[in-house]
Design a protein around this motif. Structure first.
Motif, short mmCIF file in Angstrom:
data_model
loop_
_atom_site.label_atom_id
_atom_site.label_comp_id
_atom_site.label_asym_id
_atom_site.label_seq_id
_atom_site.Cartn_x
_atom_site.Cartn_y
_atom_site.Cartn_z
N ILE A 279 0.85 -1.18 0.00
CA ILE A 279 0.00 0.00 0.00
C ILE A 279 0.89 1.23 0.00
O ILE A 279 1.86 1.32 0.75
N THR A 280 0.56 2.18 -0.88
CA THR A 280 1.36 3.40 -0.97
C THR A 280 0.91 4.41 0.08
O THR A 280 -0.12 4.23 0.73
N SER A 281 1.64 5.49 0.19
CA SER A 281 1.26 6.54 1.13
C SER A 281 -0.08 7.16 0.76
O SER A 281 -0.80 7.66 1.62
N GLY A 282 -0.43 7.09 -0.52
CA GLY A 282 -1.71 7.62 -0.97
C GLY A 282 -2.87 6.65 -0.88
O GLY A 282 -4.01 7.01 -1.17
N GLY A 283 -2.56 5.40 -0.50
CA GLY A 283 -3.61 4.42 -0.30
C GLY A 283 -3.83 3.45 -1.45
O GLY A 283 -4.72 2.59 -1.36
N SER A 284 -3.04 3.55 -2.49
CA SER A 284 -3.16 2.58 -3.58
C SER A 284 -2.63 1.23 -3.12
O SER A 284 -1.63 1.16 -2.40
N THR A 285 -3.32 0.18 -3.54
CA THR A 285 -2.95 -1.17 -3.08
C THR A 285 -2.68 -2.10 -4.26
O THR A 285 -3.17 -1.89 -5.37
N ASN A 286 -1.92 -3.13 -3.95
CA ASN A 286 -1.65 -4.17 -4.94
C ASN A 286 -1.49 -5.49 -4.18
O ASN A 286 -0.92 -5.51 -3.08
N TYR A 287 -1.99 -6.56 -4.77
CA TYR A 287 -1.96 -7.87 -4.13
C TYR A 287 -1.42 -8.92 -5.08
O TYR A 287 -1.65 -8.85 -6.29
N THR A 288 -0.78 -9.93 -4.52
CA THR A 288 -0.45 -11.08 -5.33
C THR A 288 -1.74 -11.83 -5.64
O THR A 288 -2.70 -11.81 -4.86
N ASP A 289 -1.79 -12.48 -6.79
CA ASP A 289 -3.04 -13.07 -7.26
C ASP A 289 -3.64 -14.07 -6.27
O ASP A 289 -4.87 -14.15 -6.13
N SER A 290 -2.81 -14.82 -5.59
CA SER A 290 -3.32 -15.89 -4.74
C SER A 290 -4.08 -15.40 -3.51
O SER A 290 -4.78 -16.19 -2.87
N VAL A 291 -3.97 -14.12 -3.18
CA VAL A 291 -4.66 -13.60 -1.99
C VAL A 291 -5.75 -12.60 -2.33
O VAL A 291 -6.47 -12.13 -1.43
N LYS A 292 -5.89 -12.27 -3.60
CA LYS A 292 -6.91 -11.29 -3.99
C LYS A 292 -8.30 -11.78 -3.59
O LYS A 292 -8.66 -12.93 -3.81
N GLY A 293 -9.07 -10.89 -2.99
CA GLY A 293 -10.41 -11.24 -2.54
C GLY A 293 -10.45 -11.84 -1.15
O GLY A 293 -11.53 -12.00 -0.58
N ARG A 294 -9.30 -12.20 -0.61
CA ARG A 294 -9.24 -12.79 0.74
C ARG A 294 -8.49 -11.90 1.73
O ARG A 294 -8.86 -11.86 2.90
N PHE A 295 -7.45 -11.24 1.28
CA PHE A 295 -6.63 -10.39 2.14
C PHE A 295 -6.90 -8.92 1.83
O PHE A 295 -7.16 -8.55 0.67
N THR A 296 -6.81 -8.10 2.87
CA THR A 296 -6.97 -6.66 2.70
C THR A 296 -5.86 -5.95 3.46
O THR A 296 -5.69 -6.17 4.66
N ILE A 297 -5.12 -5.10 2.75
CA ILE A 297 -4.07 -4.31 3.39
C ILE A 297 -4.60 -2.90 3.64
O ILE A 297 -5.35 -2.36 2.82
N SER A 298 -4.22 -2.34 4.77
CA SER A 298 -4.63 -0.96 5.10
C SER A 298 -3.52 -0.35 5.95
O SER A 298 -2.64 -1.05 6.44
N ARG A 299 -3.59 0.97 6.10
CA ARG A 299 -2.57 1.63 6.93
C ARG A 299 -3.18 2.82 7.63
O ARG A 299 -4.14 3.43 7.15
N ASP A 300 -2.59 3.12 8.77
CA ASP A 300 -2.93 4.31 9.55
C ASP A 300 -1.70 5.19 9.54
O ASP A 300 -0.73 4.93 10.28
N ASN A 301 -1.71 6.21 8.72
CA ASN A 301 -0.52 7.04 8.58
C ASN A 301 -0.18 7.79 9.87
O ASN A 301 0.99 8.05 10.15
N ALA A 302 -1.18 8.14 10.64
CA ALA A 302 -0.93 8.86 11.89
C ALA A 302 -0.19 7.98 12.90
O ALA A 302 0.54 8.49 13.75
N LYS A 303 -0.38 6.67 12.78
CA LYS A 303 0.26 5.73 13.70
C LYS A 303 1.44 5.01 13.06
O LYS A 303 2.05 4.15 13.70
N ASN A 304 1.75 5.34 11.82
CA ASN A 304 2.84 4.64 11.10
C ASN A 304 2.65 3.13 11.16
O ASN A 304 3.61 2.37 11.39
N THR A 305 1.43 2.70 10.96
CA THR A 305 1.09 1.29 11.12
C THR A 305 0.40 0.76 9.86
O THR A 305 -0.43 1.45 9.28
N VAL A 306 0.77 -0.47 9.51
CA VAL A 306 0.13 -1.15 8.39
C VAL A 306 -0.50 -2.43 8.91
O VAL A 306 0.02 -3.06 9.84
N TYR A 307 -1.63 -2.78 8.33
CA TYR A 307 -2.38 -3.96 8.75
C TYR A 307 -2.58 -4.89 7.56
O TYR A 307 -2.62 -4.46 6.41
#
Length: 120
Positions: free
Chosen positions: A51-79
């Motif tokens: 996930i970029t600083s602007g929120g754009s995401t990319n996934y490997t094909d095998s996890v698409k639809g099952r995994f979700t990446i997100s981030r909290d920029n204020a906390k410098n944290t990615v999930y």
């Protein structure tokens, strides 16, 4: 000194869910992309999601639809929310960040890894 600290791994049954977290700490000026890689025994480390600083995401094909990446920029944290887990998702998951520490050039940083095991 910059550190990436992961949490949230563990043992889960097939079809279950886990949520990984990774917090970046230290003298950080800015964070560009953050992401998750994984490495299964005997295999090369592979990109799972980014996930970029602007929120754009990319996934490997095998996890698409099952995994979700997100981030909290204020906390410098990615999930990484992992649903419908499969045995083939079993691996050590590593947090990765491209960031600029104060007074230093932009560089790659890695967490220590967290084990995810999907098994009945």
């Amino acid at each position: 000194q910059v550190q990436l600290v992961e949490s949230g791994g563990g043992l889960v049954q097939p079809g279950g869910s886990l949520r990984l977290s990774c917090a970046a700490s230290g003298s950080i000026f800015s964070i560009n992309a953050m992401g998750w890689y994984r490495q299964a025994p005997g295999k090369q480390r592979e990109l799972v999601a980014v996930i970029t600083s602007g929120g754009s995401t990319n996934y490997t094909d095998s996890v698409k639809g099952r995994f979700t990446i997100s981030r909290d920029n204020a906390k410098n944290t990615v999930y990484l929310q992992m649903n419908s887990l499969k045995p083939e998702d079993t691996a050590v998951y590593y947090c990765h960040a491209v960031l600029t520490a104060r007074g230093k050039a932009t560089n790659d940083y890695w967490g220590q890894g967290t084990q995810v095991t999907v098994s009945s």
